[in-house]
Design a protein around this motif. Structure first.
Motif, mmCIF file in Angstrom:
data_model
loop_
_atom_site.group_PDB
_atom_site.id
_atom_site.type_symbol
_atom_site.label_atom_id
_atom_site.label_comp_id
_atom_site.label_asym_id
_atom_site.label_seq_id
_atom_site.Cartn_x
_atom_site.Cartn_y
_atom_site.Cartn_z
ATOM 1 N N THR A 23 0.809 -1.222 0.000
ATOM 2 C CA THR A 23 0.000 0.000 0.000
ATOM 3 C C THR A 23 0.840 1.270 0.000
ATOM 4 O O THR A 23 0.275 2.366 -0.051
ATOM 5 N N THR A 24 2.162 1.135 0.063
ATOM 6 C CA THR A 24 3.037 2.305 0.152
ATOM 7 C C THR A 24 4.154 2.189 -0.873
ATOM 8 O O THR A 24 4.709 1.103 -1.084
ATOM 9 N N SER B 203 -0.241 5.667 0.365
ATOM 10 C CA SER B 203 0.840 6.640 0.444
ATOM 11 C C SER B 203 1.851 6.415 -0.676
ATOM 12 O O SER B 203 2.579 5.411 -0.686
ATOM 13 N N ILE B 204 1.862 7.368 -1.613
ATOM 14 C CA ILE B 204 2.903 7.402 -2.638
ATOM 15 C C ILE B 204 3.708 8.667 -2.368
ATOM 16 O O ILE B 204 3.222 9.777 -2.554
ATOM 17 N N LYS B 205 4.926 8.487 -1.919
ATOM 18 C CA LYS B 205 5.717 9.593 -1.395
ATOM 19 C C LYS B 205 6.241 10.499 -2.510
ATOM 20 O O LYS B 205 6.193 10.167 -3.701
ATOM 21 N N GLU B 206 6.783 11.667 -2.066
ATOM 22 C CA GLU B 206 7.404 12.574 -3.019
ATOM 23 C C GLU B 206 8.602 11.882 -3.667
ATOM 24 O O GLU B 206 9.311 11.097 -3.035
ATOM 25 N N ASN C 66 -7.299 2.236 -8.853
ATOM 26 C CA ASN C 66 -6.826 2.037 -7.482
ATOM 27 C C ASN C 66 -7.736 2.649 -6.420
ATOM 28 O O ASN C 66 -7.448 2.539 -5.229
ATOM 29 N N ARG C 67 -8.789 3.331 -6.844
ATOM 30 C CA ARG C 67 -9.764 3.893 -5.902
ATOM 31 C C ARG C 67 -9.103 4.821 -4.883
ATOM 32 O O ARG C 67 -9.544 4.953 -3.749
ATOM 33 N N MET C 68 -8.000 5.449 -5.274
ATOM 34 C CA MET C 68 -7.265 6.329 -4.369
ATOM 35 C C MET C 68 -7.946 7.682 -4.242
ATOM 36 O O MET C 68 -8.475 8.209 -5.223
#
Length: 703
Positions: free
Chosen positions: A277-278, A304-307, A323-325
């Motif tokens: 998930t990350t 969480s997709i980080k910078e 992904n329903r994000m």
């Protein structure tokens, strides 16, 4: 000689007689009772219809056959004799499918050892696992381009099933849709030239990798692998030349850069439908050749997709759809920072719900992606097209389907000059303004998908319906375009069947009177303009020459900067750059004035032309049909002739690149060709070209 031998010889003779006639592309029944041949695609299909045992082997086939398919047989024992009548064929593909085979002798396929790069397809059959293992051992005498073992119920419970392949030469192996639970690459490490391995669609949950420098593509998708395979070990890659890795539809629960950093040749990575998930910062930053990342439809929502998560200047395509994000919460605005060459981005079927900062977020997310060519923002709960999209001027395909957009921004298509395909169906458009679709756009755009919108059947849509009727292929399935009446009724009609009364669309008398008056005025203006346009070049010529009349009279001493000013059209630019400059400037030291190189930036074109004439000792005209068709080149030639006559300079040299069609020859050009020396370009004749350039250099350097 016993009776069985006699019968066998009689059947073989019958096969030979039936196949002596040459097979034509239209005759596909000339290979015997159970085979059909096609000379067009060099194939033969032999069908056993579920009961033929192929007791006497495959019948003789024409020599042109390179692709042989055997289907629906019930074979008790397949041996070398099965292929005795066709063993001389130079096969490139042998496909055996939908058959039941009780036993296959180990050396059965060795009769085709002379066939290079053979594709052997034995999947989709009923064959015991022990029999298949025996077949694998016999493949060592062959050089295979492809081995297909799909749908054979292989389980390899003892982990030794593929060991017989050791020593074989196979470039590609497919073992998908079986029941494997373990993948140990040591079973394949001694298969020479193995660059492609497909183990998808099994039940693999344990992976053990062994070093291989030849493997290029590995497909492990649709298995039950719980964690990322250990490819990077002690700063060394198990597959240093791997270019494609598919691990989608597994149970992988964690991904970071340490697991993949050693894949320096990797181009394509698919991690869709897994459990993690990350995605951390710089996860893909150490893969210098990575071009495509797919993270589609994850099992759990990506939270969480980080910078700088995708920080990699080589990446061309990122797929994050389904992904329903909630993008503002999960996808950092700097996630794509560093993706300077990104061309394809798919964010569809996610959500951007946070108001009022929705468009600010999308602007910040996409602001660095100036090279995007394909952008998908479908089903993002958008109510209007984000302004940042119009700033991405290289986009060719734009997907905005399933949103709530009700109108196009001003000058939408003008601001997106390269857009060719627009998918904006299932939104909230009730009508389309004709002015939003300029003619230049209609010629450029190949797909314009507006289906599923709640259109109203009225005069405003009549132009669009007529356009759909003329070019239905542009709009997708026209059966998906429905509309309702403007009276508020809920009944829907097929748009292409829309019939609107003429009275409903007629103009009022006052409006018609205004239009007629304006039309008369426009006609008068057009007639006047046409007369002016007809003599526009003459008028321009006189004006420009008057501007220099006073200056030209006072000229006495002229300091020439160039030996010759070259006048040519854009279509002959290649000849000037590749022929004239090398042969005159570089080899003879003759200084040429070339407009695209020597004109003064910022000055008027006509000023540059006259200044170049004044600063050049001679003038070279490069004549062609393209030159004769160009109004600007004609004007430049007339200006040159007038200037040279007024200054009593007759040093004009013409180069004729091709015969000019009479319909393009103007009076001034005809007079010039009659009174001026010109040289004809010889084409590809090398000796003639040398003589041509010798004459040119002599003409341009003589006093």
């Amino acid at each position: 000689m016993d009776i069985n031998t006699i019968v066998l010889l009689w059947i073989a003779a019958a096969y030979c007689v039936m196949t002596t006639r040459r097979v034509s592309p239209s005759d596909t029944d000339s290979c015997g009772g159970l085979c059909r041949c096609n000379e067009t695609d060099l194939s033969a299909l032999c069908d056993g219809h579920g009961n033929n045992t192929l007791q006497f082997g495959v019948p003789p086939l024409p020599s042109f056959v390179t692709n042989l398919m055997l289907k629906s047989f019930n074979i008790q024992n397949m041996t070398r004799k099965t292929f005795a009548f066709v063993q001389s064929l130079n096969l490139t593909s042998l496909n055996i499918n939908n058959s039941t085979i009780a036993d296959i002798e180990e050396d059965t396929f060795s009769v085709f050892s002379h066939c290079k790069n053979l594709k052997l397809i034995i999947g989709h059959n009923v064959i015991a696992e022990t029999v298949i293992s025996k077949v694998l051992k016999g493949l060592r005498s062959l050089t295979l381009d492809y081995l297909d073992l799909r749908h054979l119920n292989i389980s390899d419970r003892d982990g030794t099933f593929f060991n017989p392949l050791s020593g074989a030469s196979v470039q590609s192996i497919t073992v998908s849709k079986n029941y494997l639970t373990k993948y140990n690459h040591s079973q394949f490490v001694n298969v020479s030239n193995l660059s492609y391995l497909d183990l998808s669609g099994n039940d693999i949950n344990v992976t053990t990798l062994t070093y291989s420098s030849v493997l290029r593509q590995l497909l492990l998708n649709y298995n039950r692998i719980p964690r990322f395979p250990i490819i990077c070990r002690r700063h060394k890659s198990m597959f240093p030349n791997l270019e494609l890795l598919k691990l989608d539809h597994n149970n992988i629960d964690y991904i970071n850069s340490k697991q993949i950093y050693c894949l320096k040749k990797l181009k394509y990575l698919d991690l869709s439908r897994n459990f993690f998930t990350t995605i951390a910062t710089n996860t893909f930053a150490y893969l210098p050749h990575l071009e495509t990342i797919r993270l589609r439809n994850m099992v759990f929502d990506l939270v969480s997709i980080k910078e700088y998560a995708f920080n990699n200047s080589n990446i061309r395509s990122i797929i994050l759809r389904d992904n329903r994000m909630e993008l503002q919460h999960a996808l950092h605005v700097d996630s794509f920072a560093g993706c300077d060459r990104l061309e394809d981005l798919d964010l569809s079927y996610n959500q951007v719900t946070k108001l009022p900062k929705r468009h600010e977020y999308i602007r910040d997310l996409l602001r660095r992606l100036h090279n995007l060519k394909w952008l998908s923002l479908g089903s993002l709960l958008l109510f209007e097209i984000p302004e940042i999209v119009m700033n991405l001027t290289k986009i060719e395909v734009l997907e905005l389907y399933t949103n709530y957009i009700s109108k196009l921004p001003d000058r939408f298509f003008s601001r997106m000059p390269k857009l060719k395909k627009l998918y904006i169906g299932t939104n909230s458009f009730s009508s389309l303004d004709r002015t939003d679709f300029p003619l230049s756009m209609r010629e450029r755009v190949k797909v314009l998908e507006f289906s599923g919108n709640p259109f109203v059947c009225d005069c405003k849509m009549l132009w669009f319906v007529e356009w759909m009727r003329r070019t239905p292929g542009t709009f997708g399935p026209v059966s998906n375009y429905m509309c309702t009446n403007s009276d508020g009724s809920i009944k829907r009609y097929l748009m292409t069947d829309m019939h609107i009364s003429l009275n409903f669309c007629l103009l009022s008398f006052e409006t018609a009177l205004i239009i007629v008056s304006l039309s008369i005025f426009v006609i008068i203006v057009l007639m006047t303009s046409s007369l002016v346009y007809k003599w526009s070049w003459n008028i321009k010529h006189c004006i420009y020459m008057l501007r220099y009349e006073k200056t030209s009279r006072n000229e006495t001493n002229i300091n020439y900067i160039f030996d010759a000013y070259v006048i040519y059209c854009a279509e002959n630019r290649k000849w000037v750059l590749e022929e004239a400059i090398p042969n005159l400037e570089e080899r003879a030291g003759i200084s040429l004035c070339i407009h695209e190189r020597d004109f003064m930036p910022g000055a008027l074109i006509v000023d540059n032309i006259v200044d170049s004439l004044r600063r050049s000792r001679r003038v070279v005209l490069v004549l062609s049909n393209d030159f004769a068709r160009s109004h600007w080149c004609q004007f430049e030639m007339c200006l040159c002739q007038t200037y040279l006559l007024e200054h009593r300079r007759g040093l004009l040299l013409a180069v004729l690149l091709e015969d000019i069609k009479p319909c393009y020859v103007t009076k001034s050009m005809y007079a010039m060709l009659k009174t001026t020396t010109y040289c004809t370009w010889p084409g590809d004749d090398r000796q003639a070209k040398d003589l041509f350039w010798q004459r040119m250099r002599q003409a341009l350097t003589s006093a």
